[in-house]
Design a protein around this motif. Structure first.
Motif, short mmCIF file in Angstrom:
data_model
loop_
_atom_site.label_atom_id
_atom_site.label_comp_id
_atom_site.label_asym_id
_atom_site.label_seq_id
_atom_site.Cartn_x
_atom_site.Cartn_y
_atom_site.Cartn_z
N LEU A 57 0.94 -1.04 0.30
CA LEU A 57 -0.03 0.39 0.08
C LEU A 57 0.93 1.74 -0.02
CD1 LEU A 57 -3.33 -1.09 2.44
CD2 LEU A 57 -3.14 -0.94 0.18
N LEU A 58 2.26 1.43 0.43
CA LEU A 58 2.69 2.57 0.03
C LEU A 58 3.99 2.60 -1.31
CD1 LEU A 58 5.19 1.53 4.17
CD2 LEU A 58 3.11 3.50 3.36
N VAL A 59 3.47 1.68 -2.10
CA VAL A 59 4.73 2.00 -3.04
C VAL A 59 3.62 2.43 -3.92
CG1 VAL A 59 4.88 0.42 -4.96
CG2 VAL A 59 5.33 -0.53 -2.60
N PRO A 60 2.30 2.70 -3.98
CA PRO A 60 1.48 3.55 -5.19
C PRO A 60 1.50 5.29 -4.58
CG PRO A 60 0.19 1.72 -4.82
CD PRO A 60 1.43 1.36 -4.08
N PRO A 61 1.73 4.90 -3.66
CA PRO A 61 1.55 6.81 -3.48
C PRO A 61 3.11 7.67 -3.19
CG PRO A 61 1.18 5.88 -1.08
CD PRO A 61 1.16 4.81 -2.08
N LEU A 62 4.03 6.13 -2.95
CA LEU A 62 5.36 6.94 -3.53
C LEU A 62 5.57 6.92 -4.62
CD1 LEU A 62 7.24 4.68 -1.09
CD2 LEU A 62 6.71 7.15 -0.39
N VAL A 63 5.36 6.40 -5.62
CA VAL A 63 5.85 6.01 -6.91
C VAL A 63 4.63 7.92 -7.52
CG1 VAL A 63 5.17 5.09 -9.62
CG2 VAL A 63 5.38 4.28 -7.96
N VAL A 64 3.45 7.67 -7.20
CA VAL A 64 3.19 8.82 -7.54
C VAL A 64 3.81 9.96 -7.29
CG1 VAL A 64 1.18 10.80 -7.29
CG2 VAL A 64 0.70 8.52 -8.04
N TRP A 65 4.11 10.12 -5.84
CA TRP A 65 5.55 11.46 -5.68
C TRP A 65 6.34 11.77 -6.60
CZ3 TRP A 65 7.48 11.39 -0.02
CH2 TRP A 65 8.39 12.96 0.27
N ARG A 66 7.17 10.19 -7.34
CA ARG A 66 7.51 10.14 -7.88
C ARG A 66 7.84 10.70 -9.30
NH1 ARG A 66 11.73 5.37 -8.96
NH2 ARG A 66 12.53 6.57 -10.09
N LEU A 67 6.66 10.67 -10.18
CA LEU A 67 6.17 10.99 -11.28
C LEU A 67 6.06 12.53 -11.23
CD1 LEU A 67 3.90 7.89 -11.82
CD2 LEU A 67 6.38 8.79 -12.87
#
Length: 187
Positions: A57-67
């Motif tokens: 669950l932590l991965v998608p928000p961090l990926v969005v932040w990266r993008l």
């Protein structure tokens, strides 16, 4: 999109890259442990599943932040010494990685939502995460199998990504040094 950054990745971009990598590797490893635990170790199995779900669950928000950061700040310019076909393949590989980093956790969450046993999903073992779907064994089997297959694809693609970064590094390119926060001269 902003212009490319000439001084490499920002500290936050580098941190997010390595944090996501660590989460994926950890979740994948815990995935092996949790499915292998027998029901006689039910508490350990449930805890392993909850930790696995939290990491996912932590991965998608961090990926969005990266993008978002990449869109705002840009990225270092491509190394002109790398052939154009390799730069195109890298772009395709990065797009696939970003896609899988979003889809694999989503499929895991939906799998948990449709699981016949309906074990609660919690973030950090504390915060309940409501399931959007109800129990559905057929959907669960499809979602779980797809989640597992794409998780393997993600890890294999990420290993290839790391391997190519090491290959470029050994050939004297700054690719890995930039993601480590070092200038090309300090590798």
């Amino acid at each position: 999109m902003s212009a490319s950054s000439s001084d490499g990745w920002s500290r936050t971009q580098r941190w997010l890259h390595w944090a996501v990598a660590a989460l994926v590797v950890s979740a994948f490893g815990i995935g092996f442990v949790m499915v292998g635990l027998p029901l006689t170790q039910l508490l350990a199995k449930i805890l392993a599943y909850q930790v696995h779900k939290t990491l996912g669950l932590l991965v998608p928000p961090l990926v969005v932040w990266r993008l978002v950061l990449r869109a705002r700040r840009g990225r270092p310019p491509d190394d002109a010494g790398i052939p154009a076909w390799q730069r195109r393949m890298a772009a395709v590989g990065h797009a696939a990685l970003y896609g899988l980093l979003m889809v694999v956790p989503l499929l895991g969450y939906l799998s948990a939502s449709t699981a016949p046993g309906q074990i609660e999903t919690t973030l950090f073992l504390l915060i309940p995460v409501p399931h959007l779907l109800g129990p559905d064994e057929a959907a669960f089997n499809l979602l779980r199998n797809t989640h597992q297959l794409l998780a393997w694809a993600l890890v294999i693609l990420a290993a290839g990504h790391a391997g190519v970064a090491l290959l470029h590094h050994w050939r004297g390119r700054a690719t890995l040094a930039q993601m480590l926060g070092r200038s090309a001269g300090t590798t």
